[in-house]
Structures are given as C-alpha cells and as structure tokens.
Design an enzyme around this catalytic site. Structure first.
Site, PDB file in Angstrom:
ATOM      1  NE  ARG A   1      -4.235  -1.307  -0.027  1.00 31.57           N
ATOM      2  CZ  ARG A   1      -4.322  -2.338  -0.885  1.00 31.57           C
ATOM      3  NH1 ARG A   1      -3.301  -2.609  -1.682  1.00 31.57           N
ATOM      4  NH2 ARG A   1      -5.414  -3.052  -0.963  1.00 31.57           N
TER       5      ARG A   1
ATOM      6  CG  HIS B   1      -3.531  -0.942  -6.880  1.00 30.39           C
ATOM      7  ND1 HIS B   1      -4.043  -0.304  -5.773  1.00 30.39           N
ATOM      8  CD2 HIS B   1      -3.428  -2.254  -6.531  1.00 30.39           C
ATOM      9  CE1 HIS B   1      -4.253  -1.195  -4.813  1.00 30.39           C
ATOM     10  NE2 HIS B   1      -3.887  -2.385  -5.252  1.00 30.39           N
TER      11      HIS B   1
ATOM     12  CD  GLU C   1      -3.543   3.038  -5.286  1.00 32.92           C
ATOM     13  OE1 GLU C   1      -4.551   2.377  -5.621  1.00 32.92           O
ATOM     14  OE2 GLU C   1      -2.505   2.518  -4.866  1.00 32.92           O
TER      15      GLU C   1
HETATM   16  N1  LIG Z   1      -0.709  -4.401  -5.292  1.00 29.92           N
HETATM   17  C1  LIG Z   1      -1.703  -5.256  -5.254  1.00 29.92           C
HETATM   18  O1  LIG Z   1      -2.502  -5.336  -6.174  1.00 29.92           O
HETATM   19  C2  LIG Z   1      -1.838  -6.173  -4.084  1.00 29.92           C
HETATM   20  C3  LIG Z   1      -2.321  -7.473  -4.255  1.00 29.92           C
HETATM   21  C4  LIG Z   1      -2.440  -8.296  -3.132  1.00 29.92           C
HETATM   22  C5  LIG Z   1      -2.106  -7.809  -1.880  1.00 29.92           C
HETATM   23  N2  LIG Z   1      -1.690  -6.535  -1.775  1.00 29.92           N
HETATM   24  C6  LIG Z   1      -1.348  -5.992  -0.475  1.00 29.92           C
HETATM   25  O2  LIG Z   1      -0.234  -6.684   0.044  1.00 29.92           O
HETATM   26  C7  LIG Z   1      -0.284  -6.683   1.453  1.00 29.92           C
HETATM   27  C8  LIG Z   1      -0.025  -8.071   1.981  1.00 29.92           C
HETATM   28  O3  LIG Z   1      -1.009  -8.976   1.520  1.00 29.92           O
HETATM   29  P1  LIG Z   1      -1.024 -10.470   2.059  1.00 29.92           P
HETATM   30  O4  LIG Z   1      -2.108 -11.160   1.350  1.00 29.92           O
HETATM   31  O5  LIG Z   1       0.338 -11.021   2.054  1.00 29.92           O
HETATM   32  O6  LIG Z   1      -1.461 -10.208   3.553  1.00 29.92           O
HETATM   33  P2  LIG Z   1      -1.097 -11.095   4.823  1.00 29.92           P
HETATM   34  O7  LIG Z   1      -2.037 -10.670   5.874  1.00 29.92           O
HETATM   35  O8  LIG Z   1      -1.049 -12.527   4.455  1.00 29.92           O
HETATM   36  O9  LIG Z   1       0.375 -10.645   5.221  1.00 29.92           O
HETATM   37  C9  LIG Z   1       0.672  -9.431   5.801  1.00 29.92           C
HETATM   38  C10 LIG Z   1       1.811  -9.662   6.751  1.00 29.92           C
HETATM   39  O10 LIG Z   1       2.267  -8.390   7.217  1.00 29.92           O
HETATM   40  C11 LIG Z   1       2.704  -8.591   8.547  1.00 29.92           C
HETATM   41  N3  LIG Z   1       2.833  -7.328   9.255  1.00 29.92           N
HETATM   42  C12 LIG Z   1       1.886  -6.617   9.917  1.00 29.92           C
HETATM   43  N4  LIG Z   1       2.454  -5.519  10.461  1.00 29.92           N
HETATM   44  C13 LIG Z   1       3.768  -5.555  10.142  1.00 29.92           C
HETATM   45  C14 LIG Z   1       4.856  -4.714  10.424  1.00 29.92           C
HETATM   46  N5  LIG Z   1       4.711  -3.593  11.148  1.00 29.92           N
HETATM   47  N6  LIG Z   1       6.081  -5.042   9.938  1.00 29.92           N
HETATM   48  C15 LIG Z   1       6.226  -6.167   9.197  1.00 29.92           C
HETATM   49  N7  LIG Z   1       5.236  -7.019   8.911  1.00 29.92           N
HETATM   50  C16 LIG Z   1       4.016  -6.714   9.365  1.00 29.92           C
HETATM   51  C17 LIG Z   1       1.667  -9.519   9.125  1.00 29.92           C
HETATM   52  O11 LIG Z   1       2.140 -10.175  10.266  1.00 29.92           O
HETATM   53  C18 LIG Z   1       1.434 -10.476   7.977  1.00 29.92           C
HETATM   54  O12 LIG Z   1       2.254 -11.623   8.091  1.00 29.92           O
HETATM   55  C19 LIG Z   1      -1.642  -6.093   1.807  1.00 29.92           C
HETATM   56  O13 LIG Z   1      -1.518  -4.736   2.089  1.00 29.92           O
HETATM   57  C20 LIG Z   1      -2.427  -6.235   0.546  1.00 29.92           C
HETATM   58  O14 LIG Z   1      -3.458  -5.319   0.447  1.00 29.92           O
HETATM   59  C21 LIG Z   1      -1.528  -5.721  -2.836  1.00 29.92           C
HETATM   60  O1  LIG Z   2      -5.436  -5.656  -1.621  1.00 28.62           O
HETATM   61  C1  LIG Z   2      -5.533  -6.221  -2.699  1.00 28.62           C
HETATM   62  O2  LIG Z   2      -6.109  -7.309  -2.851  1.00 28.62           O
HETATM   63  C2  LIG Z   2      -4.883  -5.612  -3.882  1.00 28.62           C
HETATM   64  O3  LIG Z   2      -4.408  -4.360  -3.611  1.00 28.62           O
HETATM   65  C3  LIG Z   2      -5.714  -5.668  -5.094  1.00 28.62           C
HETATM   66  O4  LIG Z   2      -6.543  -4.570  -5.203  1.00 28.62           O
HETATM   67  P1  LIG Z   2      -7.548  -4.517  -6.434  1.00 28.62           P
HETATM   68  O5  LIG Z   2      -8.616  -5.471  -6.150  1.00 28.62           O
HETATM   69  O6  LIG Z   2      -8.061  -3.123  -6.496  1.00 28.62           O
HETATM   70  O7  LIG Z   2      -6.767  -4.877  -7.646  1.00 28.62           O
END
Ligand SMILES: NC(=O)c1ccc[n+]([C@@H]2O[C@H](COP(=O)([O-])OP(=O)(O)OC[C@H]3O[C@@H](n4cnc5c(N)ncnc54)[C@H](O)[C@@H]3O)[C@@H](O)[C@H]2O)c1
Ligand SMILES: O=C(O)[C@H](O)COP(=O)(O)O
Length: 596
Positions: free
Chosen positions: A284, A332, A313
């Site tokens: 994020r 994104h 965004e």
């Molecule tokens: N760019 C995209 O399109 C996209 C897609 C999928 C996920 N994401 C984002 O990626 C992130 C992670 O997703 P995920 O599915 O792995 O989630 P998840 O919950 O499986 O993993 C997140 C991890 O972050 C850790 N965490 C929390 N606070 C922390 C800190 N201060 N320092 C270090 N680690 C910490 C948690 O313990 C957890 O293990 C989320 O923010 C999600 O929205 C983005």
């Molecule tokens: O948190 C998520 O799952 C990702 O950031 C994906 O976001 P989106 O659904 O807008 O692609």
C-alpha cells in the site's frame, strides 16, 4: 470451585487481529450465524427488501464473470461501475450487499446512507483499508474479503518490478520508443547474491521470498508476527527491523496499511539504510512517506524504487515521485491477472452469498470467528443467553438505567475451552433490543453495549464433575438498579436470573434467591405469594376464563407456608383485566408479566 474473570473486550479480537494484518486461523466456510433472520419489528432499515424477495447486490467495480454468475443465482445483481461517492450513497439504501475492489471508498457516510439495509460488504481482494471497518461494525454490517486468490499474482508482480527496476526495463523501453539507443545509460545491477528484505512475511511476502530464492538472492524477512520455522522452511532468516533495513540491497514491502505501518519507511528509516538501496512496493502506498522517499531518491540513499501503489490513487499527473527518472511505476496492477481476477470473483461471491444467507464467512474481518463444532455445541445456550438477557432487563424498574451487567458461566470445562463471545453477544442482544430501536448482532453487540454505556463483565465458575456439556448454568445480574419485582433481587442487591438447558430447551431455574423451573417459551408471569394451598388453581382459573393456555407452573419457596415465587408460563398474552385479577388475589404480594 474457582472463579476466573474474563475481560469483555475480546469479542472482536478477530477484527483487531485482521486489522493488524494478523488473522485468526481460518474456519470451515459454512458456519451458520446462530441468529434468527432480522425481524421486521426490530429492523433499523427504512428500505428493507420485502420479505421473501431476492437480496440486491451492488457490484461497484469490475468483477470476473464466474463470480457474477454465482451472485446472479442467488440475488439481483446491479453492476454499476465508476459511481461517484454521492451516487454510491444514493444507491446503497436499496442494496443488501456491496462488492468493491480497492478503488471504492466505503466510508461511514455509505453505511449511514444505507439506513440499515446494507448487511454485507465484500472486498474482492485482500486490503480492507478502503472500508471503514468501525462504521461497518457499528452498523452491524459484516465485511468479508477474498484473501487468497490474488496472492500469487501480487507476488509475481513484485518479482516483475524487482527485475524490471534492476535492469531499467521501463526507462529503456520508453527511451527506445522515443528513437534513442542508449546502451551505456541503462546498465543495470544483478540480483544474484544480493540481499532482499521481505518486509511483511505473510501470504504475498512468503511467495516473493520463495521466488527470489530461485533467482539466487539471499532473502531475509522482518515480520513481528511471523513464525521463524515457517521462514526457515523456505530458507529465509527472520531478523529485527533495524538489522533488516540496514543490511538489505533490495526491500520489498508486503504488510497491510494500518495505523502501525503507516509511513513505516520515512526520513529516519531511510537514513539507516544502505546507500543505493532499491525499494519495491506492491503493498500500500501509505506504508511509505512518499515525500521522504523522494528526498531519499534525490540524495542517492535510495537508488531506485518500483511502485505499484500510492498514497492517493490515482496519483496526481504531476507527481514528482511518479515522474522521477529512477522510479518505475504501475497503476495498482498487482492483482490484475486474468487468473487472479476470476479466482477473486469466485472467492468473494461465495463469501457474500454465504453471509447473506446468515453464514459466518471464514473470511469475515469484523466478526469473531467461531469454529463450527463450537457453534453446534453452544446452540441451545445461545438461545438461553438471549432469553436471560431479555428477561432480566424486563425486571428493571423504569428509569433505573442499565449500566452494569455481570454474567457468570458455570461449567466443569476448563475456562479456556469455553468461548463466550457468542453468548455475550446474545445476552447483549436480549438486554438491548427490548429497550431500544437498535438491531444487535454478533458483529455490533460489543459496540452497541459500549455506545449505550452498558458494561458487561464476565466470570467463569469451574465446577467439579464431568465436562460433557459446555455449560451447567448461566447467571445474569444487573447491579445498581431497582426492580419492578422485588423478589428478583439477590442477596448481593442485584437483579439476578439463572438458566440451564434441560432436554435441549432453555429453562429459567432461579429468580433472585428463589429456585424455579420453567421452560423459557412464550411468556411468563412471576408472582410472589404467601405459600398456601389453592394458589395454582386460583391463578389458573383466572387465565382459563380468558382462554389463556398455561404451559407450565412452578413454585419456588423458602419454606412451607412462607414466601414463594410462582412462575407461570402462558402461550398468549393475558389481558390487563386478567393481570389485575391476579394482582388482586390477597395472597399475592407482587407480580410481573414478562415476554420471552
Ligand atoms: N498491489 C496489489 O494489487 C496487491 C495485491 C495483493 C495484496 N496486496 C497488499 O499486500 C499486502 C499483503 O497482503 P497479504 O495477502 O500477504 O497479507 P497477509 O495478511 O497474508 O500478510 C501481511 C503480513 O504483514 C505482517 N505485518 C503486519 N504488520 C507488520 C509490520 N509492522 N512489519 C512487518 N510485517 C508486518 C503480518 O504479520 C502479515 O504476516 C496487503 O496490504 C495487501 O493489500 C496488494
Ligand atoms: O489488496 C488487494 O487485494 C490488492 O491491492 C488488489 O486490489 P484490487 O482489487 O483493487 O486490484
């Protein structure tokens, strides 16, 4: 006998855990919420769907076909994309569920505009930072997400950005398309042997780590909540934050945006990094202080950054960060693969349909997760809990104000084996719904209680004996109030009722200091009288004259010919005249009519 006191603020520990990025173990997907459907009498919705009508689901951002098909089998589906906030607020009052991705802000205003009709918000993805979870909880609206289907897509995008940044792919591509041939300008850096820090070792982070190992990188991770053995299993070392940021050549961010991770990378942390570090962010935008990153890029502390996500965004067209020569950007796109979007659509459609059916989704982020086996065992006690709450509050004299409620759970089971979150929610429902217009459910029970200034303290009594049943009895007491039925006051000066389950049916077994035994169905008349022959017949005759069916009677007395409490179960509500006649019987000292 041991007494264990439990703090009552644990009900929404799952929500808090999810908010901190730390999930409770997932549960089987089909767990029914042990609640009756919302009754019209207590509905807070001005626009509730007609009874029996299909629910309406508003899909506010593009969702994969397979998910839409699943939704259409169960609900009316309105796909309206690119709504303004105002348009969303207008539409929402006609919707039972809303499905969004990261592009829609589900604000408090949205919940308020729904006038109580919105029951489920489905986030088709992981991050729920665009949903006001507190407002959802306050409105009794369950929020579910789709946490697994886009994990690989996000990890692959992270690796794509890592490699593209290291070899200046985006810059070189733009330059060649602009007619230039700049081979020496775009000399990159190698990945093999470099140290990659995975910050946030959850689902995406661990997949990134696995892939980076395949590229020959040395991978370290920092995650305060991750298990070291899980990291070790894929050859990753978990290290402290300071050690992590000072040794990494590349830093890839994978934690959720929460108050504790906001601007985690800032001037101070950039100053501790190796000069020439490279940053990848597919988590994020808000986890980086973007102005500090710009300063770090300009000073050379950060050699390059690759960003898929931004604080705002889309970012402004003249964003210095986006336009920076050493920054590679994507809009994104982490979850945007055909496969991930189909998977996410199905995952969220199943969760939303389940939640609309009253099932407690495994991916609920603002309701406690209660395992299926616990639910089935507790089912009769859940009904007992609500009835005790409903009964005890009707014993309070008008104007007293319920502030302090004490609940005792007596059981032969070890205290840790008894999950009381559901029971507390149902007691709260029973206590609050008869005296307010609030609709109370598992999601908002603690909030509603707090909002009304009602403190619910729980304690457990450990009984001897065999722990076959999860509970022996539940006692609910209200302190610092007067009662309209003085006999309901216990030795401690509180209104007190106690109930048990007998043959699967809730029974009221104690009122104040009087033992009774009546099944908690229909309505109840409680009378205090001087114990004497003929009382049951006299009261029975008065009710019989009005064709009121008496389902049971029970007398609890201190001693023969002394005071007694008679509990009479009735199927219909007696008229005022009948109740007056009962009150006029000379031996009856006080009585109260209660709806269960
Ligand atoms: N760019 C995209 O399109 C996209 C897609 C999928 C996920 N994401 C984002 O990626 C992130 C992670 O997703 P995920 O599915 O792995 O989630 P998840 O919950 O499986 O993993 C997140 C991890 O972050 C850790 N965490 C929390 N606070 C922390 C800190 N201060 N320092 C270090 N680690 C910490 C948690 O313990 C957890 O293990 C989320 O923010 C999600 O929205 C983005
Ligand atoms: O948190 C998520 O799952 C990702 O950031 C994906 O976001 P989106 O659904 O807008 O692609």
């Amino acid at each position: 006998m041991a007494t264990i006191t439990t703090p009552s603020n644990r009900l929404f520990s799952a929500a808090a855990a999810a908010h901190s990025g730390h999930r409770l173990p997932l549960l089987p997907p089909s767990i029914r919420l042990p609640f009756r459907p919302r009754r019209r009498r207590f509905s807070v919705s001005a626009h509730a769907a007609p009874l029996g009508a299909k629910p309406t689901v508003l899909v506010a951002e593009k969702l994969g076909e397979a998910g839409l098909e699943l939704l259409k089998d169960f609900a009316n589906v309105d796909c309206s994309y690119n709504l303004t906030q105002e348009e969303l607020c207008t539409k929402i009052s006609l919707c039972d569920a809303l499905i969004v991705r990261s592009g829609t802000k589900v604000t408090r205003e949205v919940f308020e505009s729904s006038a109580g009709r919105l029951r489920v918000v489905g986030r088709a993805g992981v991050g729920i930072d665009n949903v006001d979870l507190s407002a959802a909880t306050e409105h009794g609206c369950i929020v579910v997400n789709a946490p697994t289907a886009n994990t690989v897509a996000a990890a692959e995008h992270g690796i794509a950005l890592l490699a593209a940044m290291a070899r200046n792919i985006a810059q070189a591509d733009a330059s060649l398309k602009a007619g230039k041939w700049l081979r020496s300008k775009y000399v990159g850096v190698s990945l093999v042997g470099k140290t990659l820090l995975v910050l946030g070792f959850g689902k995406v982070g661990s997949e990134v780590a696995r892939r980076a190992k395949g590229l020959g990188m040395h991978v370290i991770a920092h995650d305060p909540y991750a298990a070291a053995d899980r990291a070790r299993a894929i050859g990753v070392e978990l290290v402290t934050f300071d050690e992590a940021i000072s040794t990494a050549d590349f830093i890839s961010l994978h934690m959720p945006l929460t108050p504790s991770t906001a601007k985690l990378l800032n001037d101070e942390t950039f100053a501790k990094m190796k000069k020439g570090v490279r940053i990848i962010n597919v988590a994020r935008g808000g986890v980086i202080d973007e102005e500090a990153l710009l300063r770090a890029l300009d000073s050379g502390i950060v050699a390059q950054a690759a960003l898929d996500v931004f604080t705002e965004e889309p970012p402004s067209a003249d964003s210095k960060l986006v336009l920076h020569e050493n920054v590679t950007v994507t809009p994104h796109l982490g979850a945007s693969t055909a496969e991930a979007q189909e998977g996410v659509a199905v995952e969220i459609a199943e969760a939303v349909v389940g939640a609309l059916k009253g099932e407690l989704a495994a991916t609920a982020v603002n309701a406690p997760m209660v395992p299926a086996e616990v639910l089935s065992e507790l089912a009769p006690f859940v009904i007992l809990a609500e009835k005790l709450g409903r009964l005890v509050v009707q014993l309070v004299a008008g104007g007293s104000g319920v502030k302090s409620v004490k609940v005792t759970y007596a059981s032969a089971r070890a205290p840790d084996d008894l999950d009381t979150r559901l029971l507390r929610a149902m007691i709260t429902k029973g206590l609050i719904e008869p005296i307010s217009s609030a609709f109370v459910n598992l999601v908002n029970a603690d909030f509603v209680a707090k909002q009304r200034g009602v403190q619910i303290a729980e304690e457990r009594i450990l009984l001897d004996g065999s722990p076959e049943s999860p509970l022996d009895f539940i006692q609910v007491r209200i302190a610092n109030v007067e009662s309209k039925f003085a006999s309901a006051i216990s030795e401690t000066g509180e209104i007190s009722v106690e109930g048990r389950i007998k043959d699967g049916i809730p029974h009221l077994t104690k009122v104040g200091t009087f033992q009774v035994d009546v099944s908690m169905e229909g309505s109840l008349i409680l009378c205090r009288q001087v114990d004497q022959p003929g009382m049951i017949g006299t009261v029975g005759n008065i009710l019989g004259e009005q064709n009121i069916n008496v389902s049971f009677m029970s007398v609890g007395r201190i001693a023969p010919r002394k005071q007694a409490v008679m509990a009479i179960g009735v199927d219909e509500e007696p008229s005022k005249e009948s109740l007056k006649k009962i009150g006029d019987i000379p031996a009856i000292e006080e009585f109260v009519f209660l709806k269960l």
